[in-house]
Structures are given as C-alpha cells and as structure tokens.
Design a protein around this motif. Structure first.
Motif, PDB file in Angstrom:
ATOM      1  N   THR A 183      45.570  40.873  43.518  1.00 49.19           N
ATOM      2  CA  THR A 183      44.339  41.234  44.232  1.00 49.19           C
ATOM      3  C   THR A 183      43.319  40.096  44.224  1.00 49.19           C
ATOM      4  OG1 THR A 183      44.582  43.603  43.831  1.00 49.19           O
ATOM      5  CG2 THR A 183      42.368  42.812  44.281  1.00 49.19           C
ATOM      6  N   PHE A 184      43.032  39.568  43.023  1.00 49.86           N
ATOM      7  CA  PHE A 184      41.930  38.596  42.906  1.00 49.86           C
ATOM      8  C   PHE A 184      42.395  37.148  42.753  1.00 49.86           C
ATOM      9  CE2 PHE A 184      40.340  42.640  41.129  1.00 49.86           C
ATOM     10  CZ  PHE A 184      39.269  42.852  41.984  1.00 49.86           C
ATOM     11  N   GLY A 185      43.687  36.957  42.534  1.00 47.61           N
ATOM     12  CA  GLY A 185      44.195  35.604  42.332  1.00 47.61           C
ATOM     13  C   GLY A 185      44.013  35.101  40.924  1.00 47.61           C
ATOM     14  N   ALA A 186      43.468  35.922  40.052  1.00 47.27           N
ATOM     15  CA  ALA A 186      43.231  35.505  38.665  1.00 47.27           C
ATOM     16  C   ALA A 186      43.263  36.734  37.763  1.00 47.27           C
ATOM     17  CB  ALA A 186      41.888  34.802  38.534  1.00 47.27           C
ATOM     18  N   ASP A 187      43.771  36.548  36.558  1.00 48.20           N
ATOM     19  CA  ASP A 187      43.935  37.672  35.638  1.00 48.20           C
ATOM     20  C   ASP A 187      42.616  38.025  34.927  1.00 48.20           C
ATOM     21  OD1 ASP A 187      45.147  39.646  34.139  1.00 48.20           O
ATOM     22  OD2 ASP A 187      45.871  38.276  32.589  1.00 48.20           O
ATOM     23  N   GLU A 281      33.523  42.759  55.016  1.00 49.47           N
ATOM     24  CA  GLU A 281      33.558  41.592  55.903  1.00 49.47           C
ATOM     25  C   GLU A 281      33.708  40.283  55.146  1.00 49.47           C
ATOM     26  OE1 GLU A 281      30.124  41.623  58.461  1.00 49.47           O
ATOM     27  OE2 GLU A 281      30.548  43.693  59.044  1.00 49.47           O
ATOM     28  N   ASN A 282      33.077  40.189  54.005  1.00 48.58           N
ATOM     29  CA  ASN A 282      33.007  38.886  53.328  1.00 48.58           C
ATOM     30  C   ASN A 282      33.947  38.709  52.154  1.00 48.58           C
ATOM     31  OD1 ASN A 282      30.581  37.435  54.651  1.00 48.58           O
ATOM     32  ND2 ASN A 282      29.844  39.513  54.264  1.00 48.58           N
ATOM     33  N   LEU A 283      34.356  39.812  51.536  1.00 48.44           N
ATOM     34  CA  LEU A 283      35.134  39.667  50.303  1.00 48.44           C
ATOM     35  C   LEU A 283      36.519  40.303  50.360  1.00 48.44           C
ATOM     36  CD1 LEU A 283      32.315  40.336  47.676  1.00 48.44           C
ATOM     37  CD2 LEU A 283      33.296  38.135  48.299  1.00 48.44           C
ATOM     38  N   PHE A 629      35.578  35.028  44.956  1.00 43.48           N
ATOM     39  CA  PHE A 629      36.786  35.171  44.123  1.00 43.48           C
ATOM     40  C   PHE A 629      37.556  33.852  44.157  1.00 43.48           C
ATOM     41  CE2 PHE A 629      35.961  39.647  45.502  1.00 43.48           C
ATOM     42  CZ  PHE A 629      35.595  40.114  44.249  1.00 43.48           C
ATOM     43  N   TYR A 630      37.204  32.981  43.235  1.00 44.79           N
ATOM     44  CA  TYR A 630      37.718  31.610  43.326  1.00 44.79           C
ATOM     45  C   TYR A 630      39.194  31.484  42.977  1.00 44.79           C
ATOM     46  CZ  TYR A 630      35.825  31.985  38.531  1.00 44.79           C
ATOM     47  OH  TYR A 630      35.491  32.402  37.269  1.00 44.79           O
ATOM     48  N   GLY A 631      39.798  32.574  42.529  1.00 39.69           N
ATOM     49  CA  GLY A 631      41.247  32.522  42.297  1.00 39.69           C
ATOM     50  C   GLY A 631      42.044  32.716  43.573  1.00 39.69           C
ATOM     51  N   ASP A 632      41.368  33.055  44.661  1.00 40.70           N
ATOM     52  CA  ASP A 632      42.046  33.330  45.935  1.00 40.70           C
ATOM     53  C   ASP A 632      42.902  32.139  46.366  1.00 40.70           C
ATOM     54  OD1 ASP A 632      42.819  34.144  48.449  1.00 40.70           O
ATOM     55  OD2 ASP A 632      40.829  33.883  49.357  1.00 40.70           O
ATOM     56  N   LYS A 633      44.192  32.395  46.530  1.00 42.05           N
ATOM     57  CA  LYS A 633      45.121  31.299  46.883  1.00 42.05           C
ATOM     58  C   LYS A 633      44.886  30.796  48.312  1.00 42.05           C
ATOM     59  CE  LYS A 633      47.140  31.512  42.861  1.00 42.05           C
ATOM     60  NZ  LYS A 633      46.028  32.185  42.169  1.00 42.05           N
ATOM     61  N   GLN A 634      44.214  31.611  49.134  1.00 42.42           N
ATOM     62  CA  GLN A 634      43.906  31.171  50.506  1.00 42.42           C
ATOM     63  C   GLN A 634      42.601  30.362  50.546  1.00 42.42           C
ATOM     64  OE1 GLN A 634      46.243  31.940  52.776  1.00 42.42           O
ATOM     65  NE2 GLN A 634      47.271  32.977  51.079  1.00 42.42           N
ATOM     66  N   GLY A 637      37.857  32.769  49.024  1.00 50.31           N
ATOM     67  CA  GLY A 637      36.988  33.513  48.102  1.00 50.31           C
ATOM     68  C   GLY A 637      37.103  35.015  48.260  1.00 50.31           C
ATOM     69  N   LYS A 638      38.214  35.464  48.856  1.00 48.49           N
ATOM     70  CA  LYS A 638      38.374  36.899  49.111  1.00 48.49           C
ATOM     71  C   LYS A 638      39.396  37.516  48.161  1.00 48.49           C
ATOM     72  CE  LYS A 638      37.086  36.936  53.988  1.00 48.49           C
ATOM     73  NZ  LYS A 638      37.464  37.382  55.331  1.00 48.49           N
ATOM     74  N   ALA A 639      39.339  38.847  48.110  1.00 49.35           N
ATOM     75  CA  ALA A 639      40.345  39.599  47.347  1.00 49.35           C
ATOM     76  C   ALA A 639      41.192  40.396  48.335  1.00 49.35           C
ATOM     77  CB  ALA A 639      39.650  40.537  46.365  1.00 49.35           C
TER      78      ALA A 639
END
Lengths: 796, 96
Positions: A183-187, A281-283, A629-634, A637-639
């Motif tokens: 979901t968030f790209g980070a645990d 829209e943003n996250l 969400f800085y873990g986002d692989k894309q 910054g989204k989840a």
C-alpha cells in the motif's frame, strides 16, 4: 515523622503509582526509601509488542522486583501480570545452564562451550563444503534483541553469503509487512500509540487487545471511559472477547470473511460522502494489483458488497456494518488497530490492504488520532526482525534483497566485496521447514538449522508434519528452557534472559528502547550475541563480526553501532538513536531519527513531523508536499487503494468438518508457555488449554462444561476440556496455543496453508469436527518439559 | 507479603461513593486521587499474588463503579527469597 518500614514501602509504592498519572500526593514521601534494592535499572518488558518500560530492582546481584516506568511513553508505568511476574521464570530450576550435545546413545550430555561450538562450526563448515552455502539456515525470533538478529543476519547474508535467514515474525507479522509495503511502499505504521488518545473512533480488528496487549487496551478503555459520548469503539472479531465487550459496534464476521465487511464499509463511506476528496485526488492510486484504475472503477467494484449481500457471506448484521462505516467516516479522527486476526490468514496481505483503503479514502491517516496501525505481537518483531531485515527476502532497513542498490549499499557498509550478497531470496519459513532434512535425502536441500529464542516444534502450524525434517537435520537450539524444539535438537546452547544481557527492543510504534544488563546469567549460560559472534569467529569471520568479547554491554553496543551505520541513509534510519541517548531517555526514540539532534518521529510522511521530508539524501519529496508517501515506487508520493477480490478461508467448514477453529493467546500465558508456565501464579491461573464452544453447539453435541472433547482436523487432533461460553458464536471454536502437553498442542490441528504474498500461515482458521469423549477430568497439570532428555511424545 | 502501588479507575462522579465502599476492604489504603476523582492511588496488601488477584476481582465485583484496577508497582521482595530457594520439586510438573 516516625514511619515503619511497611508504611515506607506503602508510601513509596503509592508514589510510583501517583507519578504514573502525574498526581501529587501532598505531604507524603514518594521516595523509594522503603524499597530495599541496591539499584533500579531501566529496561523493557519482553512479553508482548507493546514495549512497556520497566525498572528492574537489583539486590545482591539478583533481580528482586519489577516496577513500571511512569515516564515510559508506551505504558506510563502500568504493567500486566506477565510484566510483573514473567521475570520470575529466570530463577526457575529448569533453566538451561550448560551446553548440551546429543551423544551416540541419543541422550544429551553436558559439554564445554569449546566442544559444543566447535561441533556446531565443524558441522556447518562440512555442510557448506558438501552441499553449498545454502544448506544451513538460521531461524530467529521477534524476541531476540535487535543486536542479535542483526548479527545473525549479517553472519549469514554477509559471511556465509546465504539468504537462508528467517524468523518467527513470518508467523505473526509478515502480512502486516506485506500490507504496508504494497500500500505505502514502506513497512510499519506512520503514527504512534499517542494517536489512541487523540482518536474519536477506534476500529479494532482481529485483535483481542484486552488479553494480548492489555496495557494498550488500558489506554483505549481509559480513553473511552473518560469520553464516553465522544469516543466510539468498533470491534470486528468473531468472538465476543473482553475487547469486543467495550465496543459501541461489534462486527461478528465469520473467520476469514471480513474482506467483504471492509469493502462494504468502503462502499458505505463513498455512498454517504464520508470520504476526503483531497486525499483521494492527491494521495490515492487505485489499483487492481495488475493495473491502475480510476476512482469510478473502484466505486463500481464495491457495488457487489452491499450490506445485505455481505451479511449473507459473513453473518455480520448489515446494520452493524452501516453503523461502523458511519462512525469510521463521520466521527473521526479514526485509528485502526489490529494483530493476528488480520495477519494469520491466507489473505492476510489483502486484509491489511483493505484496512488501509478505508483510511486513505476517508482521509484518516497522517493526522492526529488517525492512523492505520498494526500492533506487533512480539517485543522485537518490528525492531529486531523487520527493521534489521532478518527475513529471507530483506536486508537491514527493511530493504529488498532483490534491490541491487540496496545490496551494494549493505556490501559497502559490511566491507564485503561487491556482489557478495546473493540477490535471490532464501526460503520463507514454511518452505524452510518443508525442505529441512537428512544429508542423504536429496529432496531436502537444507541440512542444518540454528534456531534462536523460539519453539517451532510447538509454534508451527500443522507442526508434526515438520518434525522429521527437524529430527533428521543437524539442529542447533539457543534457548533458556527445554522445549519441544530442544527435544529434536542435536546441540543445545544455553542462552541468557533479557535482563541477563541487555540490548535494544523496537516496539510496534517504531520506538527503540534499551534494556541494560541487570544480572549475570545462571551457570554457564551466555548472551546470544556472544554465541553468534563465537560461531562467526570460529568460522573465520571475526573481521565481519568483531564483537565477540565477554562483556555483554560492550559487545551489544558495538553491534548496535554497526547496525546504525548500515541503515544510516535508509527510510528506516535510526542513526541518531545512540546507546548514550537511549540510556538517558526514559521513553526511548522513534525512527526515523537521522541524527543525534533529532527528537525522533511521531508521525511519518508529514512535513513538520518527519525529518525525512527534508532529507533528499534519503528520499526525494517535492518541496510543496505536506503529506507524501515517499516509499511509493512510482515516485508520486501516493498510496495504493486496492480492488482486492473477495476470498474466504483456505479451509472453510463443510459437512465433514463443520466448525471453524480459531486459535490465540490468553492474558496470562506467553506464546508456547515455556516461560510463563514456570511462574507458579500464572500456571495456577491458566494450567491447561481448553476448547471454547457456544452453548447451542454444546447442547447439540451433548457437551457440558468440563467434558473432555476430541477436536479433529484433516491433519490431527487434540483432546481437551470444553468450556461452554456465551462469547463464541455458534459454529466457532477457540483453543489457546500455550499448552505444551501433547494432547493439547493445538498446532497439531491447525492448517499450514499460507498467504501467497506474505507466506504467513492461516493459524486463525481451519475446519474441524468435535466429539464428546468423556466426563470432566482434571488436566490442570501446568505441564512443562523439565528434562532435556524427556522422550518425544511420538516416534518420529 | 505483597504491597502494591495501584490505580483504581472509577466511573465519573462516583469517587466519593467508591471511597466509602472501599472502607469495607481493610487491605486497601487510599493515598490520593486525581483532580477528576476518576483515578485513585491506593495500596493493596495481600499474602501472595493469588490472593491479590482474587482480592482485586472481589473489589471490582463488589463496587460496580470501579472500571479497572491497575498495578504500577508490586513489592514482593519476600516472595523473591522464596522463589530463589525453590527446587524443581516445588513445581508441579508431572511427566507425560
């Protein structure tokens, strides 16, 4: 004032309690003059994932008492019965005090440390030579100290160049890890326990906090009682547990069906405009898992989950689901809390994803009182195993072993040649035990295993299936008591209890806390870190693991500093969490904590709270982003909000096995009972496992309170007393798993199917049948395995 | 002998009545309370841990306005000496 010693103790004890609640006791001494100890040493409790702060009282080199630390941010001084009494097991006469090696007579015999360690090392070398680097596995624990897990992980992945590293958090937390990462790209959660007191709605899912995390539950209950009209509690759980009893809304869904409930709640949120358009829209990125879709597609996907349709799937009343959604979406901020009921499932990752969905679309995350928060089961599953990357697919900093950049970074930190770390993940826990076996068995690539601080012979699902592999392989066990697992071992190495060595634990809220060594271990028992480092030294890896000295505090600090350096430039940085700071600070520190000036982070991903939002060396965050969400692989910054399809349990009840069986903990006992069953008061209060059954089912099967029943699955059976209780829905049975007695070891019955993503097994759900086999019988034997040479209950 | 430092949490507006009802339990000494009255600081005395647990249960059963009894400190130094003097025969652990 002339006080007796008893009066002094009473005043001091009251002073400790008053300090916890910041209440002054005017005119009364609150010193500790009446408590006769040489010193109080700060530490943490080791009997769940809450991370309660304690002070250990030491007198004449003995630990003589425990008190809660009123300044600890986790428990504010409160402790549960395990916290107060669990340490007593340290002094039990069954403690393993000497290395033991199995002889040709199949009995264990006392050995010197040199002989035992040399036997282990020579065998590991021989197996490496004959069968390759991946023939020897490490299986650790969420109860090992962080320094220990890090060291074993470094020894295996950096020294042996093998990723055959696992730990029992695979059995309890892997789906939470999978949920956060997908979901968030980070645990790990973004918020903190402090959000509990800021929340207006608390959504407790698959967690009997009242028994499994009693001190956290106390915080929830106090918050509710102090604000009865403002605070709402929703509990989604198939049993009316002590936790569910405080709920405003109870969602009694059948085991394994709650995915439908969560989707239905999401549908209700959208239908009633209890959503947050800015967050959407943003996250939020909407995803099927295979492709990105838009919000409209998500809305259409949810249409199948009407409250009425979901009631048919789950038995959960439609009205309850609607009310739960209303409280969740319109009476926030909302915080969700969950544990094994969500994780120990074949759809555990998906269940985690769907809870995150609710928070994301309703804007209930990254705010005070709003978070999607997984509570960890063990004291150091987060800090010790997830964060140090001590699982087969991870590296320190919870980085993926398949990530070439992460491997290169760790290789540089560990000063090993580029390319030394194998990019291929090792075996996950269930695969590891399935592929463990004899040297002459070509179907079993794993020939040896070192097990530390855990008891897989009792804790694995469908455990007997794996006994032959454990018995045939070369099995080394580090523990403090004889267990079902030591009964299958070749070498037993006596380890130290937490207060006999010290070290760092990291609890559910990313908080690292240091326990300082209090007393010496008994006999010749040694700190686990010393054992790891001695194995490294004897295998020629002293340069990699140089902390092999006899002084535990020095060695643990060296390992911690090595770990801090290794994860310095990661999202999980705790570089600023030094031993010196941890010694001084009563409450420890939460990561990210990138430097020694950092106060730590109570809320991730939010500018102004999370220092990484301004640290381009670690993550890239646009300067205008308030939440990212800085873990986002894309790199958006989204989840991910997932459109996961509904799927129930692997083995639902049928005509042959008509009941759901669910398993879990009880407040008194810890895990497989090896420690807590050795505390007389605890043993007396919960001396044996039992089967909870609803009155209507009991009547149908002619079962009365205390009758002996046989509970059978497709894999095995137990014989244990029945408890007829009104808190179980018809069709659902519950058995706690702490009992070591062969007839009552419920993991002979559970299923070893696991989640395709997280590889976490479905302990919580399997199909069983029952039969009454006799009148009540006294089975309150408080059984423990006292003798390392006690015969195993079955022939293997 | 066990002596605790504990917090008795009570329902709002009930502290005075709870205080009176606690007088029926000589093992409980009230040492102070919070401004709201909802948290009472007490000592509870008992012979051993079992007695402590059953006493706490009895107090909660007798006084419904009590929400919770939480212990911050338990002084059981006499118990520790007994524990350290135990041998395995003192524990009930029959063989299978």
């Amino acid at each position: 004032m002339n006080l007796t010693r008893r009066e002094m103790i009473k005043l001091s004890a009251a002073g400790f309690a008053a300090a916890a609640l910041n209440i002054s006791l005017p005119g009364k001494s609150s010193g500790d003059d009446g408590i006769v100890v040489d010193k109080w040493i700060k530490g943490t409790c080791r009997f769940c994932g809450t991370g309660c702060g304690i002070y250990a009282g030491i007198r004449n080199g003995q630990l003589v008492g425990i008190r809660g630390n009123p300044k600890a941010a986790t428990n504010f001084g409160f402790l549960c019965v395990k916290g107060f009494k669990g340490y007593v097991s340290m002094y039990h006469p069954d403690r393993l005090k000497y290395p033991m090696v199995r002889g040709e007579d199949d009995k264990f015999h006392r050995a010197s440390w040199d002989d035992a360690l040399n036997k282990v090392v020579n065998k590991f070398k021989e197996l490496h030579q004959n069968f390759g680097k991946d023939s020897v596995a490490f299986y650790g624990s969420g109860q090992c100290m962080t320094e220990e897990s890090y060291t074993f992980n470094k020894l295996w992945k950096g020294g042996f160049r093998s990723n055959m590293v696992e730990g029992n958090p695979r059995l309890c937390m892997a789906s939470a890890v999978g949920g956060y990462i997908t979901t968030f790209g980070a645990d790990e959660p973004g918020g903190s326990y402090a959000d509990i007191e800021k929340a207006r709605t608390l959504f407790i899912v698959g967690s009997n906090m009242a028994e499994c995390h009693p001190i956290l539950f106390r915080r929830v209950a106090r918050h509710k009682i102090q604000n009865p009209e403002k605070v709402n509690i929703i509990v989604c759980e198939p049993r009316l547990t002590p936790t569910a009893r405080i709920a405003d809304v109870w969602l009694p869904a059948d085991p394994g069906t709650d995915l439908a409930v969560f989707h239905c709640m999401a549908r209700e949120l959208i239908k009633n405009n209890w959503t947050d358009s800015w967050y959407i829209e943003n996250l939020c990125r909407f995803s099927t898992g295979a492709k990105v879709v838009d919000f409209k597609a998500y809305e259409q996907f949810l249409e199948q989950f009407t409250p009425e349709a979901v009631e048919k799937i789950t038995r959960c009343p439609a009205a309850n689901i609607k009310e739960a959604a209303r409280l969740f979406g319109s009476q926030g901020p909302t915080m969700s809390l969950w544990t094994m009921g969500l994780n120990q499932r074949t759809r555990g990752v998906w269940a985690n994803n769907l809870i995150h969905n609710l928070h994301l679309i309703s804007g209930n995350i990254c705010k005070e009182g709003a978070d999607s928060f997984s509570i960890t089961g063990q004291p150091n599953a987060c800090g010790g195993v997830r964060e140090t990357g001590s699982l087969c697919q991870l590296l320190p900093g919870t980085r993926s072993i398949t990530d070439a950049t992460a491997r290169a970074d760790v290789e540089k930190s560990w000063k090993i040649p580029p390319g030394a770390i194998d990019p291929k993940p090792g075996f996950h826990t269930m695969e590891m035990f399935a592929k463990l076996g004899a040297e002459d068995d070509t179907s079993k690539p794993l020939k040896a295993m070192l097990v530390s601080t855990t008891n897989p012979a009792q804790s694995l699902p469908n455990a007997p299936k794996y006994y032959k592999g454990m018995k045939d392989a070369f099995l080394v066990v580090l523990d403090i008591f004889p267990t079902r697992t030591t009964q299958l071992a070749d070498v037993i190495l006596p380890a130290a209890f937490i207060y006999e060595k010290g070290g760092v634990y990291g609890c559910s809220e990313r908080r690292s806390q240091l326990t300082q060594k209090c007393v010496e271990p008994p006999g010749e028992a040694k700190a686990d870190l010393w054992i790891a480092a001695q194995i490294a030294k004897r295998m020629g890896l002293e340069k990699l693991i140089p902390w092999n000295g006899d002084d535990a505090p020095t060695s643990y600090k060296m390992a911690w500093d090595d770990y801090r350096e290794c994860v310095k430039l990661t999202e999980h940085t705790l570089y600023g969490i030094t031993y010196d700071r941890l010694k001084q600070m009563e409450e420890g520190l939460q990561w990210p904590c990138p430097n020694e000036n950092s106060p730590g982070t109570s809320r991730r991903y939010v500018r102004g709270y999370d220092p990484l939002m301004n640290m381009a060396a670690i993550v890239k965050v646009p300067s205008n982003a308030l939440i990212y969400f800085y873990g986002d692989k894309q790199h958006e910054g989204k989840a991910n909000v997932f459109l996961r399809p509904y799927k129930g349990a692997e083995e639902p009840p049928d005509k042959d096995y008509p009941f759901f069986l669910t398993t879990g903990r009880v407040i008194e006992q810890w895990h497989s009972g090896t420690m807590t069953m050795r505390v007389p008061e605890i043993a007396r209060s919960k001396p044996n496992a039992y089967m909870e059954i609803s009155p209507s089912d009991a009547k149908e099967y002619g079962i009365k309170e205390g009758d002996m029943v046989k509970i059978t699955s497709r894999r095995g059976f137990n014989i244990l007393p029945a408890r007829v209780v009104k808190n179980s829905l018809p069709g659902i049975l519950f058995v706690p798993w702490f009992d070591q007695t062969w007839d009552r070891m419920i993991n002979r019955v559970t299923i070893d199917a696991f989640d395709a993503g997280s590889k976490q097994p479905e302990f919580k759900i399997c199909a069983v049948k029952i039969e009454r086999i006799g009148d009540p019988k006294d089975v309150a034997d408080s059984y423990v395995i006292s003798d390392v040479n006690a015969p195993f209950p079955i022939k293997i | 002998m066990i002596i605790t430092g504990s917090v008795i949490m009570v329902m709002p507006g009930t502290s005075q009545s709870v205080e009176k009802e606690l007088l029926a339990f000589p093992q409980v000494t009230l040492q102070g309370k919070s401004d709201s009255g909802m948290d009472m600081i007490v000592n509870i005395e008992a012979d051993d841990h079992n007695e402590l647990e059953s006493l706490c249960q009895k107090i909660k059963d007798t006084i419904p306005a009590i929400v919770d009894i939480g212990h911050i400190y338990i002084n059981f130094e006499d118990e520790i000496e007994k524990i350290q003097a135990r041998t395995w025969q003192d524990y009930y652990a029959p063989n299978e």
